[in-house]
Design a protein around this motif. Structure first.
Motif, PDB file in Angstrom:
ATOM      1  N   GLU A 220     -61.841   2.399 112.235  1.00 19.88           N
ATOM      2  CA  GLU A 220     -62.049   1.742 113.528  1.00 19.88           C
ATOM      3  C   GLU A 220     -60.742   1.605 114.320  1.00 19.88           C
ATOM      4  O   GLU A 220     -60.477   0.582 114.946  1.00 19.88           O
ATOM      5  N   GLY A 221     -59.926   2.650 114.242  1.00 20.02           N
ATOM      6  CA  GLY A 221     -58.703   2.674 115.028  1.00 20.02           C
ATOM      7  C   GLY A 221     -57.519   1.933 114.424  1.00 20.02           C
ATOM      8  O   GLY A 221     -56.467   1.832 115.057  1.00 20.02           O
ATOM      9  N   ILE A 222     -57.654   1.417 113.196  1.00 11.20           N
ATOM     10  CA  ILE A 222     -56.570   0.684 112.536  1.00 11.20           C
ATOM     11  C   ILE A 222     -56.175   1.428 111.263  1.00 11.20           C
ATOM     12  O   ILE A 222     -57.033   1.802 110.454  1.00 11.20           O
ATOM     13  N   ARG A 223     -54.876   1.625 111.083  1.00 10.11           N
ATOM     14  CA  ARG A 223     -54.359   2.400 109.946  1.00 10.11           C
ATOM     15  C   ARG A 223     -54.121   1.502 108.730  1.00 10.11           C
ATOM     16  O   ARG A 223     -53.546   0.415 108.849  1.00 10.11           O
ATOM     17  N   PHE A 224     -54.556   1.986 107.563  1.00  5.65           N
ATOM     18  CA  PHE A 224     -54.347   1.270 106.306  1.00  5.65           C
ATOM     19  C   PHE A 224     -53.700   2.214 105.295  1.00  5.65           C
ATOM     20  O   PHE A 224     -53.896   3.435 105.350  1.00  5.65           O
ATOM     21  N   LYS A 264     -63.641  -2.782 105.331  1.00  2.00           N
ATOM     22  CA  LYS A 264     -64.606  -2.802 106.429  1.00  2.00           C
ATOM     23  C   LYS A 264     -63.937  -3.426 107.648  1.00  2.00           C
ATOM     24  O   LYS A 264     -63.271  -4.464 107.531  1.00  2.00           O
ATOM     25  N   VAL A 265     -64.130  -2.814 108.796  1.00  3.86           N
ATOM     26  CA  VAL A 265     -63.470  -3.283 110.021  1.00  3.86           C
ATOM     27  C   VAL A 265     -64.478  -3.358 111.155  1.00  3.86           C
ATOM     28  O   VAL A 265     -65.276  -2.444 111.369  1.00  3.86           O
ATOM     29  N   GLU A 266     -64.441  -4.476 111.867  1.00  2.00           N
ATOM     30  CA  GLU A 266     -65.180  -4.620 113.127  1.00  2.00           C
ATOM     31  C   GLU A 266     -64.198  -5.106 114.179  1.00  2.00           C
ATOM     32  O   GLU A 266     -63.447  -6.045 113.941  1.00  2.00           O
TER      33      GLU A 266
END
Length: 273
Positions: A220-224, A264-266
């Motif tokens: 969702e556009g965030i790097r981990f 999980k990302v929202e």
């Protein structure tokens, strides 16, 4: 005659008040002189780190709900334009479900759905532990906080790739309980990602760690990333800035593998400006 004496006393009082500063002004001056100067967040180091944050997710962090599993616990963070809540849910050794939450107000602890009041030291340990896990998972978010000091100290290479070497320190005011810790970030010059980081810490006798970022993915556009977590060999006290050289020469010991699973990302699509 009484009027003259009264007038003279009034004049003397006014002169004394004028020459002697008020107590509250003296206290304000002392407080100002003892207060740490504001952190310097300008220069090349800050510019590079801002680019890193933007490339890793930027303002999407500010309205994101992130849930993941780390070891034997479920972690969740919810942010909404400055409001936040960080939590950790797990089962203790007796099978009880525990939940610790940290938000803008403070720390709360629950066991089997019932709130419990913990001793200050225990509560503080829980709070710091929850903060630490969320901090590392969401890096580089947080490195543009006003308490963070960023300085470009060198340009180096690791395994044939070019890096900016940025040292990060924290102001005492707003820098948390571990404000004395020092971090080093190796930023890839081409991708503007943090591929390696190191830090020195003071709790539990102190020490150093060097982390290699592995398994990068964007959700969702965030790097981990996950990490290989290294430590210097026993009886060595290298400079933090030299840990990358020790890593290249296989002179660090693997301490642990840090894996964040089931992420999980929202993201709430809104502008916090």
């Amino acid at each position: 005659m009484k009027k003259i004496i009264t007038l003279l006393l009034l004049i003397v009082t006014l002169i004394a008040c004028k020459n002697d500063p008020k107590p509250e002004k003296v206290e304000a001056q002392e407080e100002k002189s003892n207060k740490m100067p504001p952190p310097q967040d300008g220069g090349k180091g800050a510019e590079i780190m801002n680019t890193v944050i933007d490339s890793a997710g930027g303002n999407r962090y500010e309205t994101a709900t992130i849930e993941f599993k780390f070891r034997d616990a479920i972690y969740k963070s919810t942010r909404n334009c400055g409001m936040f809540e960080l939590s950790r849910k797990k089962q203790d050794s007796s099978g009880n479900e525990t939940l610790g939450t940290v938000n803008n107000i403070g720390f709360t602890y629950y066991k089997n759905g019932e709130e419990e009041i913990l001793a200050d030291t225990t509560a503080n340990n829980y709070k710091n532990s929850i903060n630490s896990v969320h901090y590392f998972v969401q890096l580089p978010f947080g490195l543009n906080d006003p308490a963070v000091r960023k300085e470009l100290v060198a340009e180096d290479s690791i395994q044939g790739k070019a890096y900016y070497e940025i040292q990060v320190n924290f102001a005492q005011e707003g820098g948390g309980e571990d404000f004395e810790d020092t971090y080093m970030y190796w930023v890839n010059k081409n991708s503007y990602t943090v591929d390696y980081l190191a830090y020195s810490y003071h709790v539990n006798g102190g020490g150093m760690r060097f982390r290699e970022a592995i398994n990068p993915r964007t959700i969702e556009g965030i790097r981990f990333v996950d990490y290989k977590n290294f430590e210097p060999k026993t009886n060595t006290t290298p400079a933090l800035q030299d840990l990358d050289d020790l890593f290249e020469n296989n002179e660090l010991e693997l301490f642990s593998i840090i894996e964040n699973k089931d992420i999980k990302v929202e993201v709430l699509e809104r502008n916090c400006a």
